[in-house]
Design a protein around this motif. Structure first.
Motif, PDB file in Angstrom:
ATOM      1  N   SER A  72      -3.107  -1.083   8.687  1.00 25.19           N
ATOM      2  CA  SER A  72      -1.987  -1.220   9.251  1.00 25.19           C
ATOM      3  C   SER A  72      -1.327  -0.312  10.256  1.00 25.19           C
ATOM      4  O   SER A  72      -0.265  -0.433  10.731  1.00 25.19           O
ATOM      5  CB  SER A  72      -0.912  -1.530   8.195  1.00 25.19           C
ATOM      6  OG  SER A  72      -0.890  -0.414   7.135  1.00 25.19           O
ATOM      7  N   SER A  77       2.363   4.959   0.770  1.00 25.89           N
ATOM      8  CA  SER A  77       2.034   6.017   1.885  1.00 25.89           C
ATOM      9  C   SER A  77       2.130   7.136   1.184  1.00 25.89           C
ATOM     10  O   SER A  77       2.409   7.267   0.076  1.00 25.89           O
ATOM     11  CB  SER A  77       2.947   5.741   2.827  1.00 25.89           C
ATOM     12  OG  SER A  77       4.297   5.927   2.435  1.00 25.89           O
ATOM     13  N   MET A  97       0.812  -1.185  -0.058  1.00 23.40           N
ATOM     14  CA  MET A  97      -0.021   0.106  -0.088  1.00 23.40           C
ATOM     15  C   MET A  97       1.011   1.047   0.058  1.00 23.40           C
ATOM     16  O   MET A  97       1.875   1.254   0.684  1.00 23.40           O
ATOM     17  CB  MET A  97      -1.099  -0.126   1.126  1.00 23.40           C
ATOM     18  CG  MET A  97      -2.134   0.818   1.018  1.00 23.40           C
ATOM     19  SD  MET A  97      -2.964   0.801  -0.343  1.00 23.40           S
ATOM     20  CE  MET A  97      -3.466  -1.020   0.093  1.00 23.40           C
ATOM     21  N   GLU A 146      -4.621   1.893   3.537  1.00 26.19           N
ATOM     22  CA  GLU A 146      -3.413   1.469   4.157  1.00 26.19           C
ATOM     23  C   GLU A 146      -3.371   1.728   5.748  1.00 26.19           C
ATOM     24  O   GLU A 146      -3.073   0.958   6.454  1.00 26.19           O
ATOM     25  CB  GLU A 146      -2.320   2.234   3.513  1.00 26.19           C
ATOM     26  CG  GLU A 146      -0.838   1.823   4.192  1.00 26.19           C
ATOM     27  CD  GLU A 146      -0.419   2.653   5.009  1.00 26.19           C
ATOM     28  OE1 GLU A 146       0.582   2.139   6.035  1.00 26.19           O
ATOM     29  OE2 GLU A 146      -0.769   3.657   5.095  1.00 26.19           O
TER      30      GLU A 146
END
Length: 934
Positions: A136, A3, A1, A132
């Motif tokens: 996480s 950032s 994913m 994301e």
């Protein structure tokens, strides 16, 4: 994913790839870069991306703890941090696309702008970063904020003018391709489109909706997995937020799948159905498999137990939603009142907030009504078990492993196997206990006997007061919303009411305190009484057990009245018009016994209404009465308000009072000024009769019958004015007169300026703007009145903020705004909230037109006057005036972002941002500094 940091790095690398190593190609490369930088779409994208990235960076760097816990919680603080992301993703993006397409019709198309902004801002930036973070992030509060953001985006995207606009059915007005307004906003126009464009836009809208729902579900699934955090309390808190997100996402996903199946898009429905089933499996696993997995917190700390109870409460609510969606709204094979009740509930059901199996079209090879109905029936059985036992009956682990192994052997092709492998053993565990209890009570004389040996029952977990109350409410709601469950729900609640928690004495039981037991017993009795009042208690035959339960709770009188009401309701539903008329006559006769009390209340209401009308008449229409255009209506209004004048004149500011004859002018002044003329300060010569500086004499009549009027200025007033213009020293009364003259000037200017927005005539408004623009440049160094002081303050603050944010020197513009306060007030006048309804209505009507409003706005009048003045006097006055105007528009947009809850500021910012390109296009000239401010 990806950032935010990776996204910025990728953008930098793409920019570097466009650079050439050839020195000879440097000039050509620089030229192309300049051309790209001048693209209005690229500038808008850079601005939107920078705003979104800034907010996301703040969210990423947030520690996950509330700055001031007493003022707001961490969830409210994170929501405020992410609010700019919602505005950019939902409203600012489509609004910018519409403004660009309207401002550059030959250069940019509407579909191109909308698609490019959505792909760059939403598809490539906002949705991946939030997904994301929800999957996480190491801080549970930030995960919860990310999950809540998906729900907010789904709601905001469905508003007028956004990507999933659901406020209108007209294809030309829906979504970001229309004018961006909701229904009831008056007559609006939209650009024409072809059938091919309509089909393409519909397909794009479906794809965007599918993307948002799929990412929403994908964000919820990882939070439902056990062991997300090592701390049991944090793990349960994250799972609880995941369950809440799953509860919010289930109905929108099911409605989308039903639409896709109805459109013969089986693959599109299946792409979303599979992750939804994994989400359902995750929620059920957190409720029923905690003991099997060894994740129980029976011996944990108080925080762990509270977090586990909160998780169970969220899962119980999710079970209720699953049963509601995976069941039929109508009762199959029902007759008489049952059919009538089901038809009535179907008419009253809100399709936007309800979903049932009747809404799912048949024909899909995997997503069938029978499979979903089986899951719903098992979930309903587990809910009944939670109510009857106060917890979940112990589940045989061998039954849990068998369906899972079967699903693995099938290669995962059956999405229902894993769900049934969890919910079916849980339901069977209670059904076995219920069957044994019914057999044990069959030997009794009471046909409704239910003998349950609670000491021999083992439970995997027990419910707290919160989760227990939610279970009771869920069973009651399902009974009233789904007639197929009414009888089972009534028997379940009645049996638990007969054998309540705490026994006959109501003592504490297990983890439930005495107060919690009392609350649960009260909830059981109230639900039984509610179900007994429903006519389905008679049609289903469950009224007997409900009546017995209420009698056991010493509520026999209430049970008789409730049963009588339900039978009467059923008779009226089955009866004809004559029966309903007789019932109406009976109700009228029955309520007439308390006629005195009703008459007294009616008299009090009439008296209150009369006082309200009198007070409204005395106040006038808002801030002062606006006389109608008709002379007859104006006279009637004045005569009506004669009764509301005070009997005595209020005291004035000075000791010496000047008597004034009470005539029609006196009354009209009092009505129009809302009583202000009665308390006028006699020291203010301009507040009494227009001032004593001028005198008027009537001459002889001329040939057409009109009299010549001769105006003469007072000699002393003229002398003081000449001294003031020559900046000579004024003494005594002359100084007082000069000060009052300036005060009279600013008050007169304020009235002229307000007339431009308060009047109903467009010609009067345009004339007032012209007059105000000319007077603003004439009255230099005259301070604004309190009515328009907010506009002046906003212009000064906007210029100061522009100086702080930009490297260009704008100190000259700030000095210009302070030297011409009325000019600065006019530039910011349309960007400040108005207090009267007529001014707001004129602002809305003005903002609806584009090019015409740009050329006739007050700011454009001021700029035109500034341009004329720059040709004769100060050469830089126009550029400074333009810089102040652009600074106020930018400041209004920034202020709306900092105050997301202020709808008026948002409306003003949207109007200013959409009209700024047209105003700059209509301006006499542009400067580089003004363009840099934009």
């Amino acid at each position: 994913m990806q950032s935010i940091e990776d996204y910025e790095l990728q953008q930098a690398r793409e920019a570097d790839n466009h650079l050439s190593d050839d020195d000879n190609a440097a000039a050509e490369t620089d030229t192309s870069d300049d051309d790209d930088g001048e693209s209005p779409l690229a500038l808008a994208l850079d601005d939107l991306e920078s705003r979104a990235v800034s907010a996301l960076n703040d969210f990423k760097s947030h520690p996950g703890r509330a700055t001031d816990p007493k003022a707001s919680s961490v969830h409210d603080e994170l929501a405020s941090v992410l609010r700019p992301v919602v505005e950019v993703s939902s409203h600012a993006g489509p609004s910018a696309a519409r403004a660009l397409a309207a401002g550059y019709p030959g250069l940019l198309s509407l579909d191109e702008c909308v698609d490019e902004i959505y792909d760059r801002v939403n598809a490539d930036l906002v949705l991946p970063v939030i997904l994301e973070s929800a999957q996480s992030d190491v801080v549970p509060a930030k995960r919860a904020a990310s999950l809540a953001l998906f729900h907010t985006l789904h709601r905001e995207w469905a508003r007028a003018g956004s990507y999933l606009d659901a406020t209108t059915g007209a294809p030309s007005l829906a979504g970001p391709y229309g004018p961006g307004v909701g229904p009831g906003s008056g007559t609006v126009s939209a650009p024409p489109f072809s059938a091919q464009d309509a089909s393409r836009r519909n397909q794009v809208r479906i794809a965007r909706r599918s993307e948002l729902l799929r990412r929403w579900v994908q964000a919820s699934i990882p939070n439902l997995a056990p062991g997300t955090f090592t701390s049991t309390a944090l793990d349960s808190a994250a799972a609880s937020r995941g369950v809440l997100s799953a509860s919010s996402a289930l109905k929108p996903c099911l409605r989308y799948m039903a639409e896709r199946i109805g459109s013969a898009d089986d693959a599109g429905a299946l792409r979303l159905f599979l992750p939804v089933m994994r989400m359902v499996e995750g929620v059920l696993g957190r409720l029923f498999l905690e003991k099997v997995r060894g994740d129980g917190v029976a011996d944990g700390s108080g925080a762990d137990v509270r977090a586990a109870d909160s998780l169970r409460a969220s899962c119980v609510k999710f079970l209720e939603i699953v049963v509601l969606c995976f069941s039929n709204r109508a009762l199959p094979g029902a007759g008489g009142g049952g059919q009538l009740g089901a038809a009535r509930m179907k008419r009253e059901a809100n399709t936007a907030n309800d979903f049932c199996l009747e809404d799912l079209p048949p024909g899909h090879p995997i997503i069938t009504r029978e499979s979903l109905e089986e899951i719903g029936e098992h979930c309903f059985s587990t809910l009944r078990g939670l109510v009857m036992l106060g917890g979940q009956a112990a589940i045989d682990e061998s039954l849990l492993k068998a369906p899972t192994a079967a699903a693995d052997s099938m290669g995962g092709t059956n999405p229902f196997a894993s769900i049934l492998g969890i919910i079916k053993p849980a339901a069977l565990a209670y059904l076995a206990i219920e069957s044994a209890a019914e057999k044990a009570g069959a030997d009794s004389e009471d046909k409704n006997a239910f003998v349950l040996d609670r000491k021999s029952i083992q439970l995997d977990f027990c419910l707290s007061q919160k989760s227990y109350s939610l279970s009771i409410n869920a069973v009651q709601m399902l009974a009233t919303k789904r007639p197929v469950f009414f009888k089972d729900s009534a028997y379940n609640l009645a049996r638990r009411t007969i054998d309540p928690p705490g026994g006959k004495s109501g003592e504490a039981e297990g983890s439930l305190s005495r107060a919690a037991v009392t609350g649960i017993r009260t909830a059981l009795r109230s639900t039984c009484l509610t179900l007994l009042r429903n006519f389905m208690s008679v049609t289903s035959g469950s009224w007997e057990v409900l009546t017995a339960a209420l009698k056991a709770a010493d509520m026999e009188a209430q049970a008789e009245r409730a049963l009588k009401a339900s039978k009467q309701q059923l008779n009226l539903m089955r009866g004809g018009r004559a029966a309903r008329n007789r019932a109406a006559i009976f109700y009228e006769w029955d309520t007439s016994a308390d006629d005195s009390r009703a008459a007294k209340r009616q008299r009090e209401t009439d008296s209150a209404l009369e006082h309200a009308r009198a007070a409204k008449m005395a106040r006038g229409l808002g801030s002062g009465i606006q006389l109608p255009a008709s002379m007859v209506e104006a006279s009637e209004l004045v005569m009506l308000n004669l009764e509301n004048l005070p009997p005595k004149r209020p005291p004035v500011g000075s000791s010496g009072q000047r008597k004034r004859r009470v005539d029609l002018d006196f009354v009209v002044d009092a009505v129009v000024s809302n009583g202000a003329s009665l308390a006028a300060d006699q020291n203010h010569w301009y507040d009494r009769n227009g001032g004593e500086a001028w005198s008027m004499e009537e001459g002889e009549a001329v040939a057409d019958g009109r009299k010549r009027l001769k105006f003469t200025v007072n000699a002393q007033v003229l002398e003081v004015a000449q001294k003031s213009m020559s900046r000579s020293e004024l003494k005594g009364a002359e100084k007082v007169f000069a000060e009052q003259a300036r005060l009279a000037a600013t008050n007169a200017f304020s009235r002229v300026l307000q007339a431009s927005s308060n009047t109903r005539s467009d010609a009067v408004a345009d004339f007032s703007k012209k007059m105000a623009a000319r007077l603003a440049w004439t009255l230099k160094n005259v301070e604004p009145s309190k009515e328009i002081d907010a506009s002046y303050t906003m212009a000064i603050e906007a210029t100061e903020n522009a100086i702080k944010k930009n490297e260009a020197d704008l100190s000259g513009s700030l000095d210009f705004a302070k030297a011409y306060p009325l000019v600065a007030s006019c530039l910011a006048y349309d960007l400040t909230p108005k207090t009267t309804a007529s001014s707001q209505q004129r602002d809305e009507s003005t903002s609806s037109s584009s090019s015409t409003a740009a050329s006739t706005s007050l700011a454009m009048r001021i700029l035109n006057e500034a341009y004329v003045c720059s040709l004769n006097e100060d050469k830089d006055s126009y550029e400074k005036c333009l810089e102040v105007f652009v600074s106020t528009v930018v400041n209004a947009c920034d202020s709306s972002n900092s105050k997301p809850g202020d709808n008026e500021a948002k409306r003003i910012a949207n109007s200013a941002a959409s009209s700024l390109p047209h105003q700059l296009g209509a301006a006499p000239a542009l400067s580089a500094t003004a363009l840099n401010l934009v």
